[in-house]
Every structure is written in structure tokens, then in C-alpha cells.
Design an enzyme around this catalytic site. Structure first.
Site, PDB file in Angstrom:
ATOM      1  N   THR A  13      46.661 116.396   5.584  1.00 52.06           N
ATOM      2  CA  THR A  13      45.335 116.072   5.052  1.00 52.06           C
ATOM      3  C   THR A  13      44.303 116.036   6.168  1.00 52.06           C
ATOM      4  O   THR A  13      44.638 115.947   7.350  1.00 52.06           O
ATOM      5  CB  THR A  13      45.302 114.704   4.342  1.00 52.06           C
ATOM      6  OG1 THR A  13      45.491 113.659   5.318  1.00 52.06           O
ATOM      7  CG2 THR A  13      46.357 114.580   3.270  1.00 52.06           C
ATOM      8  N   ASN A 186      58.225 100.029   4.516  1.00 57.38           N
ATOM      9  CA  ASN A 186      57.679  98.745   4.959  1.00 57.38           C
ATOM     10  C   ASN A 186      57.904  97.713   3.861  1.00 57.38           C
ATOM     11  O   ASN A 186      58.550  98.000   2.842  1.00 57.38           O
ATOM     12  CB  ASN A 186      56.212  98.879   5.360  1.00 57.38           C
ATOM     13  CG  ASN A 186      55.296  99.250   4.195  1.00 57.38           C
ATOM     14  OD1 ASN A 186      55.647  99.094   3.014  1.00 57.38           O
ATOM     15  ND2 ASN A 186      54.114  99.748   4.501  1.00 57.38           N
ATOM     16  N   ASP A 225      53.915  92.792  11.802  1.00 59.01           N
ATOM     17  CA  ASP A 225      53.935  91.911  12.969  1.00 59.01           C
ATOM     18  C   ASP A 225      55.079  90.902  12.944  1.00 59.01           C
ATOM     19  O   ASP A 225      55.154  90.005  13.777  1.00 59.01           O
ATOM     20  CB  ASP A 225      52.593  91.184  13.107  1.00 59.01           C
ATOM     21  CG  ASP A 225      52.261  90.317  11.906  1.00 59.01           C
ATOM     22  OD1 ASP A 225      53.098  90.204  10.971  1.00 59.01           O
ATOM     23  OD2 ASP A 225      51.160  89.740  11.881  1.00 59.01           O
ATOM     24  N   ASP A 248      43.491  99.224  14.330  1.00 60.97           N
ATOM     25  CA  ASP A 248      43.562  99.984  13.083  1.00 60.97           C
ATOM     26  C   ASP A 248      45.026 100.247  12.775  1.00 60.97           C
ATOM     27  O   ASP A 248      45.735 100.853  13.581  1.00 60.97           O
ATOM     28  CB  ASP A 248      42.787 101.305  13.236  1.00 60.97           C
ATOM     29  CG  ASP A 248      42.849 102.190  11.996  1.00 60.97           C
ATOM     30  OD1 ASP A 248      43.358 101.733  10.965  1.00 60.97           O
ATOM     31  OD2 ASP A 248      42.395 103.345  12.082  1.00 60.97           O
ATOM     32  N   ALA A 252      50.595 103.543  11.538  1.00 57.99           N
ATOM     33  CA  ALA A 252      51.627 102.795  12.268  1.00 57.99           C
ATOM     34  C   ALA A 252      53.019 103.155  11.759  1.00 57.99           C
ATOM     35  O   ALA A 252      53.953 103.361  12.546  1.00 57.99           O
ATOM     36  CB  ALA A 252      51.380 101.300  12.144  1.00 57.99           C
ATOM     37  N   GLY A 253      53.168 103.231  10.439  1.00 62.90           N
ATOM     38  CA  GLY A 253      54.458 103.610   9.866  1.00 62.90           C
ATOM     39  C   GLY A 253      54.852 105.029  10.225  1.00 62.90           C
ATOM     40  O   GLY A 253      56.036 105.321  10.440  1.00 62.90           O
ATOM     41  N   ASP A 254      53.876 105.926  10.292  1.00 59.27           N
ATOM     42  CA  ASP A 254      54.162 107.312  10.667  1.00 59.27           C
ATOM     43  C   ASP A 254      54.577 107.406  12.128  1.00 59.27           C
ATOM     44  O   ASP A 254      55.466 108.185  12.486  1.00 59.27           O
ATOM     45  CB  ASP A 254      52.938 108.191  10.422  1.00 59.27           C
ATOM     46  CG  ASP A 254      52.535 108.210   8.958  1.00 59.27           C
ATOM     47  OD1 ASP A 254      53.425 108.040   8.104  1.00 59.27           O
ATOM     48  OD2 ASP A 254      51.338 108.386   8.675  1.00 59.27           O
ATOM     49  N   GLY A 289      42.102 105.480  14.037  1.00 58.19           N
ATOM     50  CA  GLY A 289      42.442 106.783  13.515  1.00 58.19           C
ATOM     51  C   GLY A 289      43.934 106.974  13.338  1.00 58.19           C
ATOM     52  O   GLY A 289      44.744 106.148  13.759  1.00 58.19           O
TER      53      GLY A 289
END
Length: 305
Positions: A13, A186, A225, A248, A252-254, A289
Site C-alpha cells: 500500500t 498481538n 510494552d 509511532d 511495530a508488528g511488521d 511512519g
């Protein structure tokens, strides 16, 4: 032939992100503080994370025929991701609209658009071409669920380690789980899929067992966290969180899953791969980002000392 490559099947995307002091309430307009337009999509983000770790990485996905097509493909290539298997289709490229507040929390609306054109034939062709040099297949749920399920089964038949990040959480056929070697939800995704409210380590253990009972080899429940829990047939292990200043939380999961897959492909065992993935997720939240926040191997090594 060394099988150190990572193959990513998933979404691409253009991420349109607005930053503001706080997120608006329904019907309200707030003034923003910044704006970015960058490569995104869970598939593309994980591919970038794997490539920045150092793994030879190929992306399988679709872009449209609009201005965002060049932005996304060029960005993937610029991060070292191989784009031979990215197909251009009629219509617009997928778009994610992201809003981020001053605490780094976000909300996201993703419109798949070209991503919906990813089909079984494209997946099969890429896996057949790359299986000899690849050891890990990364999957997510921003393409049609039936394509993710097909890719998991095809990857398993090809001898790849199939890693599924079930995000955004969606209903999946029970038959997909035995084809998944590692699942990385998550808290909220684990709760939606299992029906178990995940809020701490004990509930994460119960959610992980739900996946194991359905045939998944290993389950990693990330707790933001509060750390992460890894479980398999031999037991469970808790990983302490890495404390950082949050800017941001997008991607984070990626960062976690892409780095985890790359670490496995590089020969690290599961525990080592989780530790590296934890560091990647922590570093990702310290920058704004999606793709721009994904760390490289040197940054991970520096954080882990």
C-alpha cells in the site's frame, strides 16, 4: 544451494499518515502537525524488515496503475526487496489512511484495492521459482483470506517454514492452522481469533495453546510494552519488553515478524529470532511512519549490546 531467502506474499500500500496532538472524535476536525506519504502494507513492511536485516527477500503482491504504483515498487527496490513477482493490475494501488497522536498511538483504515487481485496462480508461480533458495514464507491478512490459506498450504508443500501474522484479524478456515509453523498475533488479534481476552502473560499462554491445539507448530503472542510469550509443544517462554520512547507504533508488528522470519532464514534458533524481533519492534516505535521506521541489522545489534 543455500536456502537463506525470505519469500513474502501479501499486501502493498501507499501509507498516507496524518500526525496530530490527539485523534479526532466522531464528527470532529483537528489540526495536524505533520504528514507523510510512504510505502506501507503489512506484506511490504515485513519484506522491508527482512531485507534490512540482511536476508535476500522477494515480494509477491500487486500494485495498480496509478501514481502510487511507482512509489511503492521503487520504495521496495530501494530497500533491497526483489520486485520481480510484484504484478501491476488495472485500477488503483492499495491505500492505508493512518492517524497518529502525540503518544504514538494510531488508528488505521486500509483499502486493499489492487491487493485484492493477488491470485493463486501468482502465488504458485513465485513459490515454484523461489522454493529452492528460500526457507521462510511470511504471510498476513491484508489480501483475500483464501489466498493466504492457499499460500500457507503451498509453502508447506514446498518445505518452507510458514510464518503467519494474522493481522488484521479475520475469520480463517480451521484447515489453515496445520499448514502454519509459526503464528505471531498481538493481544487484540489473538483475542479476536481465539475468543480469549489477552491482557497478561497467563492469558497469552492460554491463547497460544488455542493455536497449538489446532495444529500450529509455535505461537508467539506479542504484548506490546509487556513483552512477548513463545509457546510450543515443549513449553512456554516469556520475553521481557525492551523499554524505549514511543513515537509511532505503526509497523511495530511488521518489524517483529519480518525480522523474525529473516533471523530464522539466517540460521538463528527460535529464541534468538524472537530476541532479534523484539529489538526490531522496539526500534520501530521510536520513529514515525511504517517502512521508514524499520531498523537494519546494525541497529539491532547496537540495541542488544
Amino acid at each position: 544451494m543455500e536456502r537463506d531467502n525470505v519469500l513474502v506474499v501479501g499486501s502493498i500500500t501507499a501509507d498516507v499518515t496524518a500526525f496530530a496532538e490527539r485523534l479526532p472524535r466522531p464528527g470532529e476536525t483537528v489540526l495536524g502537525t505533520d504528514f507523510t506519504l510512504v510505502l506501507g502494507g503489512k506484506g511490504a513492511n515485513q519484506a522491508v524488515a527482512a531485507a534490512r536485516f540482511g536476508a535476500p527477500t522477494s515480494m509477491v503482491g500487486c500494485v495498480g496503475e496509478d501514481l502510487f504504483a511507482d512509489l511503492t515498487r521503487d520504495s521496495l527496490a530501494g530497500h533491497g526487496v526483489r520486485t520481480q513477482w510484484v504484478r501491476q493490475v488495472p485500477g488503483p494501488t492499495g491505500v492505508a489512511h493512518i492517524r497518529v497522536d502525540r503518544h504514538g498511538q494510531n488508528d488505521i483504515v486500509i483499502t486493499p484495492l489492487a491487493n485484492a487481485a493477488l491470485d493463486e496462480a501468482q502465488v504458485d508461480t513465485a513459490i515454484a521459482a523461489l522454493a529452492e533458495v528460500s526457507s521462510v514464507l511470511l504471510l498476513q491478512l491484508e489480501v483475500r483470506p483464501e489466498i493466504t490459506a492457499h499460500a500457507a498450504e503451498a509453502g508447506r508443500r514446498a518445505g518452507l517454514t510458514v510464518v503467519l501474522d494474522p493481522a488484521p484479524a479475520a475469520e480463517l478456515p480451521d484447515g489453515i492452522w496445520p499448514a502454519v509453523d509459526v503464528v505471531t498475533p498481538n493481544e487484540s488479534e489473538a483475542a479476536l481469533l481465539t475468543g480469549i481476552e489477552v491482557s497478561d502473560v497467563d492469558s497469552a499462554h492460554r491463547a497460544a495453546k488455542w493455536f497449538l491445539d489446532r495444529g500450529v507448530g509455535r505461537a508467539i503472542i506479542t504484548l506490546g510494552d509487556k513483552g512477548a510469550v513463545l509457546a510450543d509443544a515443549h513449553g512456554a517462554k516469556f520475553f521481557e519488553p525492551i523499554e524505549v520512547a514511543v513515537v509511532d507504533t505503526t509497523a511495530a508488528g511488521d518489524a517483529f515478524t519480518g525480522t523474525f522470519g529473516a533471523a530464522l532464514a539466517a540460521g538463528h534458533d527460535t529464541v534468538e529470532a524472537v530476541e532479534l524481533a523484539m529489538a526490531a519492534g522496539a526500534l520501530a516505535v521510536t520513529k514515525a511512519g511504517a517502512s521508514p521506521s524499520l531498523p537494519n541489522r546494525a541497529e539491532l545489534d547496537a540495541l542488544l549490546g
